[in-house]
Scaffold this active site. Structure first.
Site, mmCIF file in Angstrom:
data_model
loop_
_atom_site.group_PDB
_atom_site.id
_atom_site.type_symbol
_atom_site.label_atom_id
_atom_site.label_comp_id
_atom_site.label_asym_id
_atom_site.label_seq_id
_atom_site.Cartn_x
_atom_site.Cartn_y
_atom_site.Cartn_z
ATOM 1 N N GLY A 15 0.840 -1.207 0.000
ATOM 2 C CA GLY A 15 0.000 0.000 0.000
ATOM 3 C C GLY A 15 0.871 1.252 0.000
ATOM 4 O O GLY A 15 1.794 1.362 0.794
ATOM 5 N N ARG A 76 1.335 -5.361 -5.356
ATOM 6 C CA ARG A 76 1.566 -6.547 -4.523
ATOM 7 C C ARG A 76 1.788 -7.683 -5.518
ATOM 8 O O ARG A 76 0.852 -8.099 -6.192
ATOM 9 C CB ARG A 76 0.360 -6.806 -3.604
ATOM 10 C CG ARG A 76 0.184 -5.697 -2.560
ATOM 11 C CD ARG A 76 -0.860 -6.041 -1.510
ATOM 12 N NE ARG A 76 -0.809 -5.084 -0.406
ATOM 13 C CZ ARG A 76 -1.688 -4.108 -0.195
ATOM 14 N NH1 ARG A 76 -2.699 -3.953 -1.012
ATOM 15 N NH2 ARG A 76 -1.570 -3.296 0.834
ATOM 16 N N ASP A 107 5.201 -4.985 6.067
ATOM 17 C CA ASP A 107 5.503 -6.345 6.473
ATOM 18 C C ASP A 107 5.717 -7.316 5.295
ATOM 19 O O ASP A 107 6.709 -8.037 5.233
ATOM 20 C CB ASP A 107 4.279 -6.778 7.314
ATOM 21 C CG ASP A 107 4.507 -8.049 8.046
ATOM 22 O OD1 ASP A 107 5.425 -8.076 8.878
ATOM 23 O OD2 ASP A 107 3.785 -9.023 7.772
ATOM 24 N N THR A 131 4.173 2.472 5.465
ATOM 25 C CA THR A 131 2.768 2.058 5.584
ATOM 26 C C THR A 131 2.066 3.055 6.492
ATOM 27 O O THR A 131 2.658 3.524 7.471
ATOM 28 C CB THR A 131 2.613 0.642 6.181
ATOM 29 O OG1 THR A 131 1.252 0.455 6.615
ATOM 30 C CG2 THR A 131 3.512 0.389 7.379
ATOM 31 N N ASP A 133 -0.164 2.277 8.475
ATOM 32 C CA ASP A 133 -0.694 1.552 9.638
ATOM 33 C C ASP A 133 0.125 1.674 10.925
ATOM 34 O O ASP A 133 -0.370 1.368 12.008
ATOM 35 C CB ASP A 133 -0.849 0.068 9.307
ATOM 36 C CG ASP A 133 -1.943 -0.176 8.280
ATOM 37 O OD1 ASP A 133 -2.786 0.713 8.093
ATOM 38 O OD2 ASP A 133 -1.943 -1.257 7.666
ATOM 39 N N ASP A 135 2.299 -0.290 12.045
ATOM 40 C CA ASP A 135 2.276 -1.574 12.757
ATOM 41 C C ASP A 135 3.622 -2.300 12.757
ATOM 42 O O ASP A 135 3.699 -3.445 13.192
ATOM 43 C CB ASP A 135 1.195 -2.486 12.149
ATOM 44 C CG ASP A 135 1.377 -2.681 10.650
ATOM 45 O OD1 ASP A 135 2.176 -1.952 10.039
ATOM 46 O OD2 ASP A 135 0.708 -3.570 10.093
ATOM 47 N N ARG A 177 -6.269 -2.830 9.101
ATOM 48 C CA ARG A 177 -6.827 -4.186 9.024
ATOM 49 C C ARG A 177 -6.508 -4.957 10.292
ATOM 50 O O ARG A 177 -7.340 -5.656 10.831
ATOM 51 C CB ARG A 177 -6.212 -4.889 7.811
ATOM 52 C CG ARG A 177 -7.202 -5.653 7.017
ATOM 53 C CD ARG A 177 -6.637 -6.308 5.785
ATOM 54 N NE ARG A 177 -5.322 -5.863 5.373
ATOM 55 C CZ ARG A 177 -4.971 -5.647 4.110
ATOM 56 N NH1 ARG A 177 -5.864 -5.795 3.163
ATOM 57 N NH2 ARG A 177 -3.745 -5.303 3.799
HETATM 58 O O1 F6P Z 1 -1.568 -1.600 4.801
HETATM 59 C C1 F6P Z 1 -2.083 -0.350 4.544
HETATM 60 C C2 F6P Z 1 -3.550 -0.413 4.256
HETATM 61 O O2 F6P Z 1 -3.910 0.898 3.947
HETATM 62 C C3 F6P Z 1 -4.436 -0.998 5.353
HETATM 63 O O3 F6P Z 1 -4.693 -0.130 6.407
HETATM 64 C C4 F6P Z 1 -5.667 -1.352 4.558
HETATM 65 O O4 F6P Z 1 -6.413 -2.337 5.201
HETATM 66 C C5 F6P Z 1 -5.070 -1.864 3.284
HETATM 67 O O5 F6P Z 1 -3.842 -1.199 3.123
HETATM 68 C C6 F6P Z 1 -5.918 -1.673 2.067
HETATM 69 O O6 F6P Z 1 -5.258 -2.234 0.976
HETATM 70 P P1 F6P Z 1 -5.736 -2.123 -0.542
HETATM 71 O O7 F6P Z 1 -5.357 -0.774 -1.026
HETATM 72 O O8 F6P Z 1 -4.992 -3.178 -1.248
HETATM 73 O O9 F6P Z 1 -7.205 -2.298 -0.532
#
Ligand code: F6P
Length: 329
Positions: A15, A76, A107, A131, A133, A135, A177
């Site tokens: 992300g 990804r 991660d 990120t 997050d 985390d 998440r």
């Molecule tokens: O990991 C970052 C994040 O923004 C999370 O908080 C979220 O759940 C996820 O990515 C969403 O990912 P995508 O853009 O693939 O839907």
């Protein structure tokens, strides 16, 4: 003594997060300062497998420090998860003369780096925590987290205006998440009435009681911040579970979604990205590998990627306590 590295690759993966561009800029400028060439690897591991490389010079990264997203694009990659995909990536890096790589991501990005360097240890890998997050273990801040929190606070301030005008109860769902950092920090900073995060079991009876107390106290507009990964579900799911018991309220749900990932990075994100980018290049030049560069108490630190991926950044109980103290009156 290993010979001086000639070329460093840089990519963003997973992300996107605000500040990634500032980190790319820092890597490129720091590499050039060390008389090392820098190559942009586009679309993360996918571009590594496909050989989507372009040389970057000082002007390639001009005028990007203030831009959200990532000029290198992100993905990804499924191909990189296969042995043959990683072999292809290795062949491409070798052919381009790239001996060290700076991986900006989360991660999953770091796990990919570990797998790759298990197989091809001669390519040095340094990770930067990118990120929203927050985390990742071993750093006080990940790139993009501060901006995302500021964005959420700004949105909640706006929601509060309309909530107050109509005496409504809003459930605001934020990203995270598996982690409640964005929810907790933005919830405290925006004066939320309740904050629900995945790290702590959500007690819906307590939530209902808190909101009813608010109503009795004539506080008729309220904000509940919900992390998307809460154990009771996202905001819509939680509202479904409690709405019958909160019939005195007019309830609305706002899911902030991907707007939290965009926007111009905050000064904090620009600063840590700059610090980390320079430290990553220094680590590569010193022959180091399989490290994440983090920031702790304002200083850059080196954290083994094994550790950064094995552990998770823990929510500090005192922040949960603070949120509770401020909302439980
Ligand atoms: O990991 C970052 C994040 O923004 C999370 O908080 C979220 O759940 C996820 O990515 C969403 O990912 P995508 O853009 O693939 O839907």
């Amino acid at each position: 003594m290993s010979s001086k590295i000639q070329k460093i690759g840089v990519f963003t993966s997973g992300g996107d997060s605000p500040g990634m561009n500032a980190a790319i800029r820092a890597v490129v400028r720091a590499a050039l300062a060390q008389s090392t060439e820098c190559v942009g690897i586009f679309r993360g591991y996918e571009g590594m497998v496909e050989g989507d490389f372009q040389p970057l010079n000082s002007s390639s990264v001009s005028n990007i420090i203030q831009r959200g997203g990532t000029i290198l694009k992100s993905s990804r990659s499924k191909q990189f998860m296969t042995k043959s995909g990683r072999k292809q990536a290795y062949d491409n890096l070798k052919a381009a003369g790239i001996g060290g790589v700076v991986a900006i991501g989360g991660d999953g990005t770091f796990k990919g780096a570990l797998e790759f360097t298990d197989e091809y240890p001669e390519i040095q890998f340094i990770g930067l925590p990118g990120t929203i997050d927050n985390d990742l273990f071993g750093t006080d801040y990940t790139i993009g987290y501060d901006t995302a929190v500021n964005t959420v606070v700004d949105c909640i301030d706006k929601i509060r205006d309309t909530a107050a005008s109509h005496d409504r109860l809003f459930f605001v769902e934020v990203m995270g998440r598996d982690a409640g950092f964005i929810a907790l920090r933005s919830g405290i900073a925006s004066g939320a009435d309740a904050i629900l995060i995945p790290e702590f079991k959500t007690d819906l009876d307590k939530l209902v009681e808190t909101l009813k107390n608010r109503y009795t106290m004539k506080k008729t507009s309220n904000i509940v911040v919900v992390a998307e990964g809460d154990d009771q579900g996202g905001a819509f799911e939680i509202v479904d579970k409690v709405k019958d018991r909160l019939s005195e309220f007019e309830i609305k749900v706002t899911v902030l979604g991907h707007l939290q990932r965009g926007g111009s990075p905050s000064s904090l994100d620009r600063l840590i990205s700059s610090q980390m980018g320079v430290a990553a290049v220094e680590a590569i030049v010193q022959g180091k590998t399989r490290l994440m560069i983090g920031v702790q108490c304002g200083q850059t630190v080196e954290v083994p990627l094994e550790k950064a991926t094995k552990y998770h950044n823990a929510i500090k109980p005192e922040w949960v306590q603070l949120a509770d103290t401020l909302s439980n009156i």
